[in-house]
Write a protein that holds these residues in place. Structure first.
Motif, mmCIF file in Angstrom:
data_model
loop_
_atom_site.group_PDB
_atom_site.id
_atom_site.type_symbol
_atom_site.label_atom_id
_atom_site.label_comp_id
_atom_site.label_asym_id
_atom_site.label_seq_id
_atom_site.Cartn_x
_atom_site.Cartn_y
_atom_site.Cartn_z
ATOM 1 N N THR A 167 0.842 -1.195 0.000
ATOM 2 C CA THR A 167 0.000 0.000 0.000
ATOM 3 C C THR A 167 0.875 1.242 0.000
ATOM 4 O O THR A 167 1.852 1.340 0.759
ATOM 5 C CB THR A 167 -0.922 0.015 1.230
ATOM 6 N N ALA A 168 0.535 2.199 -0.839
ATOM 7 C CA ALA A 168 1.296 3.445 -0.946
ATOM 8 C C ALA A 168 0.327 4.598 -1.122
ATOM 9 O O ALA A 168 -0.853 4.406 -1.455
ATOM 10 C CB ALA A 168 2.275 3.381 -2.124
ATOM 11 N N ASN A 169 0.825 5.799 -0.875
ATOM 12 C CA ASN A 169 0.044 7.010 -1.070
ATOM 13 C C ASN A 169 0.385 7.648 -2.402
ATOM 14 O O ASN A 169 1.426 7.364 -3.001
ATOM 15 C CB ASN A 169 0.311 8.007 0.072
ATOM 16 N N VAL A 170 -0.480 8.512 -2.870
ATOM 17 C CA VAL A 170 -0.211 9.231 -4.106
ATOM 18 C C VAL A 170 1.080 10.029 -3.960
ATOM 19 O O VAL A 170 1.304 10.697 -2.937
ATOM 20 C CB VAL A 170 -1.395 10.159 -4.460
ATOM 21 N N SER A 198 -5.337 0.064 -8.261
ATOM 22 C CA SER A 198 -4.769 -1.199 -7.781
ATOM 23 C C SER A 198 -4.048 -1.837 -8.947
ATOM 24 O O SER A 198 -4.686 -2.258 -9.926
ATOM 25 C CB SER A 198 -5.876 -2.118 -7.254
ATOM 26 N N TRP A 199 -2.716 -1.931 -8.857
ATOM 27 C CA TRP A 199 -1.900 -2.276 -10.015
ATOM 28 C C TRP A 199 -1.032 -3.496 -9.727
ATOM 29 O O TRP A 199 -0.301 -3.534 -8.740
ATOM 30 C CB TRP A 199 -1.009 -1.090 -10.399
ATOM 31 N N LEU A 242 0.600 -6.800 -5.415
ATOM 32 C CA LEU A 242 -0.404 -5.815 -5.789
ATOM 33 C C LEU A 242 -0.048 -4.486 -5.127
ATOM 34 O O LEU A 242 0.043 -4.409 -3.904
ATOM 35 C CB LEU A 242 -1.793 -6.267 -5.351
ATOM 36 N N ILE A 243 0.197 -3.471 -5.946
ATOM 37 C CA ILE A 243 0.477 -2.131 -5.438
ATOM 38 C C ILE A 243 -0.831 -1.361 -5.411
ATOM 39 O O ILE A 243 -1.446 -1.129 -6.457
ATOM 40 C CB ILE A 243 1.522 -1.405 -6.301
ATOM 41 N N SER A 244 -1.262 -1.004 -4.217
ATOM 42 C CA SER A 244 -2.551 -0.343 -4.041
ATOM 43 C C SER A 244 -2.342 1.097 -3.595
ATOM 44 O O SER A 244 -1.748 1.348 -2.543
ATOM 45 C CB SER A 244 -3.403 -1.097 -3.017
ATOM 46 N N VAL A 245 -2.796 2.021 -4.413
ATOM 47 C CA VAL A 245 -2.804 3.444 -4.077
ATOM 48 C C VAL A 245 -4.275 3.832 -3.946
ATOM 49 O O VAL A 245 -5.014 3.782 -4.933
ATOM 50 C CB VAL A 245 -2.109 4.284 -5.161
ATOM 51 N N PRO A 246 -4.736 4.159 -2.731
ATOM 52 C CA PRO A 246 -6.170 4.360 -2.501
ATOM 53 C C PRO A 246 -6.823 5.229 -3.566
ATOM 54 O O PRO A 246 -6.363 6.324 -3.872
ATOM 55 C CB PRO A 246 -6.201 5.029 -1.123
ATOM 56 N N GLN A 247 -7.897 4.678 -4.147
ATOM 57 C CA GLN A 247 -8.630 5.358 -5.206
ATOM 58 C C GLN A 247 -10.110 4.987 -5.080
ATOM 59 O O GLN A 247 -10.541 3.950 -5.574
ATOM 60 C CB GLN A 247 -8.103 4.940 -6.574
#
Length: 589
Positions: free
Chosen positions: A451-454, A542-543, A560-565
């Protein structure tokens, strides 16, 4: 006086065009829902111009089995590869896909396209969408936001290997092409070569030989050979696409000609002249070749490596006026022995422009290796994982059929039971493991989540530790482009552990290219070596970051790299829901 006014108008028009920028032609968001096509010509393959509104480009895909060259295959509208899509920058691509593959689910991934603002169109089942069930349809709609050479393919490696793939070219006005001065012609329709693999049997229809079937041929635009016609003394832009899903690097060169590499993975690079280029699975490379040799016919040769070793293909490179029938009986140099030092790889290139520096970078270690999973035969679990069965360690049956499986940080990826992007709160928490803390999870498979932020810059340290195999692995990044900072391989051929890597890094022995690294979305991690990339997640989604080429011989290898959207409810409700029926082979995988 009239002549003076005429010249004034011409100069004013040139001046306005000179101040043009991509942003000034960016359409409003409602273009996704409004037909802006004014011309009676509905074709989207056209010269791209300034100050012209984008078009909606409609395509219809019927995906199903066919008999191709007396062998079964999967095709799009009866074609393999599928239709070539050619659009202009900012066009809206709308593709209606109908699944006609009996008892199989389907989804289409648009390799290299960012899907900025439309992450639910990335085409990854149970991550960004529900799979397209047999007999049903799914409509993809997204903006061609970046120019370059791309391609599309089935997200399933076996379906892609059976023929579900095709080229996708996004053009822009010629003055915006950074290397347009190097070539006279860019005939993308005639001079795009998409390389595929022929298998001796239908991979998606076989369970008994899963992972054991290797390609027995390399294809150029779906055939054993192709023809490229050129005019003497002119330069041409050629586009190469390695659409082979398994670990099959390809070396491509034209006899007696040098090529100039101008782009990789859709991104311009500093031009470099070479004898041949090497493309790993999923890579694309644009080159310029000048027809400056004796007016004759020459061979464009393709040599396979990895699982495609000993395989090759060829195309005729024909000067106008030459009777190419004389080439038919002439066999090219079968050895095609180009030294590896004379072959340019995408990760060797330099970006066309310097990249902006990043101040705060978060490093993430990803150790890649083939591991043997120790468990008792009684631990094999053939049941479906659900809430109604006892919670005990789950060992997929596939683990007992393999001589080890490729893993990231000692785990394999587990797809969730609902699309993570659309309904993250419905994903069962016990299936998720945090990247870096995988050891806390008891099963060999889990949903490895980063999980990461923008705008939180991630440095992914990909170390092919090499204790369990001597393989090279190719990884593909969905959604984001990667800056490739460093690639290294142990000259002594010794395995590389995390401790040894961190020691090299602490001692300053790892040279990172922070000024002009190539920008790519497919990278190779050499055996007993490492590749370091950086990603700037400028937008949410989610990429997947996955080793697609590992899929035919291993459980899924990915994070899975998830940047909240947050996805608006109106969008979620408008997308097709997941079917209740799931074929057994899909469930077991």
């Amino acid at each position: 006086m009239k002549l003076l006014i005429f010249f004034y108008l011409v100069i004013a028009n040139i001046s306005n065009n000179g101040k043009a920028s991509l942003e000034s032609f960016s359409p409003n968001d409602n273009v996704l829902f409004t037909d802006t096509t004014k011309s009676s010509d509905k074709s989207c393959h056209r010269p791209c111009k300034f100050n012209v509104k984008p078009r909606q480009c409609y395509f219809s895909f019927d995906v199903g089995p066919v008999i191709d060259d007396e062998r079964p295959a999967l095709a799009i509208n009866g074609l393999t590869p599928g239709p070539s899509l050619h659009v202009c920058l900012h066009d809206i691509i709308i593709v209606q896909v109908r699944n006609r593959i009996p008892d199989q689910d389907l989804s289409i991934h648009w390799n290299g396209l960012e899907q900025r603002g439309t992450p639910y169109m990335d085409g990854v089942p149970m991550i960004t969408q529900c799979s397209i069930a047999y007999g049903s349809t799914y409509k993809y709609s997204f903006r061609a936001s970046k120019p370059g050479t791309f391609f599309y393919h089935a997200d399933s490696v076996s379906q892609q290997s059976d023929g579900v793939y095709g080229s996708l070219i996004v053009d822009q006005p010629q003055p915006l092409e950074p290397h347009s001065s190097l070539y006279d012609y860019d005939r993308s329709k005639e001079h795009t070569l998409i390389f595929g693999a022929r298998f001796p049997e239908l991979i998606s229809g076989s369970l008994d030989t899963f992972g054991d079937v290797k390609p027995n041929g390399v294809l150029i635009n779906g055939k054993d050979s192709a023809k490229l016609f050129v005019i003497p003394s002119y330069s041409y832009r050629l586009r190469f696409i390695n659409a082979i899903a398994v670990e099959c690097p390809l070396v491509v060169g034209i006899s007696e000609h040098l090529v100039t590499v101008v782009a990789t993975d859709g991104k311009p690079v500093q031009p470099i002249i070479t004898e041949a280029v090497k493309l790993y699975p999923g890579e694309r490379m644009d080159v310029v070749v000048r027809a400056d040799r004796h007016r004759s016919g020459y061979w464009l040769q393709v040599k396979g490596e990895g699982v495609c070793a000993q395989l090759s293909a060829r195309a005729m490179f024909i000067y106008s006026g030459f009777n190419y029938t004389s080439l038919i009986d002439y066999q090219p140099n079968s050895k095609f022995n180009i030294e590896d030092s004379s072959t340019v790889k995408g990760q060797d290139l330099l970006s066309y422009k310097q990249v902006p520096p990043f101040k705060n970078v978060r490093s993430v270690y990803l150790g890649i290796d083939k591991n043997m999973i120790e468990f008792k035969e009684t631990d094999n679990d053939f049941r479906y994982v659900s809430d109604v069965v006892p919670k005990k360690p789950f060992f997929p049956a596939a683990l007992s059929l393999q001589n080890g499986v490729v893993q990231i940080n000692g785990k394999n990826f587990l797809f969730p039971d609902v699309p993570y992007l659309l309904k993250p709160r419905e994903v069962r928490s016990e299936l998720v493991c945090e990247v870096g803390n995988e050891k806390m999870h008891r099963d060999p498979q889990c949903l490895q989540l980063l999980t990461a932020n923008v705008n939180e810059v991630l440095e992914l340290i990909l170390v092919n530790e090499g204790a369990g195999s001597n393989d090279t692995y190719t990884f593909h990044m969905h959604g984001y482009a990667m800056q490739v900072l460093a690639t290294w391989q142990s000259p002594a051929g010794l395995p590389l552990s995390r401790t040894e890597f961190e020691k090299l890094d602490k001692e300053g022995l790892i040279d990172r290219n922070l000024q002009n690294p190539p920008v790519k979305n497919s990278v190779m991690v050499p055996n007993k070596g490492f590749t370091i990339v950086r990603i700037n997640p400028e937008y949410g989604g989610s990429w997947m970051f996955e080793c697609r080429s590992c899929a035919l011989s291993s459980l899924p290898v990915a994070i899975l790299i998830s940047v909240p959207q947050p996805i608006p409810k109106i969008v979620v409700d408008s997308l097709p829901t997941c079917a209740s029926y799931r074929p057994a082979d899909v469930l077991l995988n």
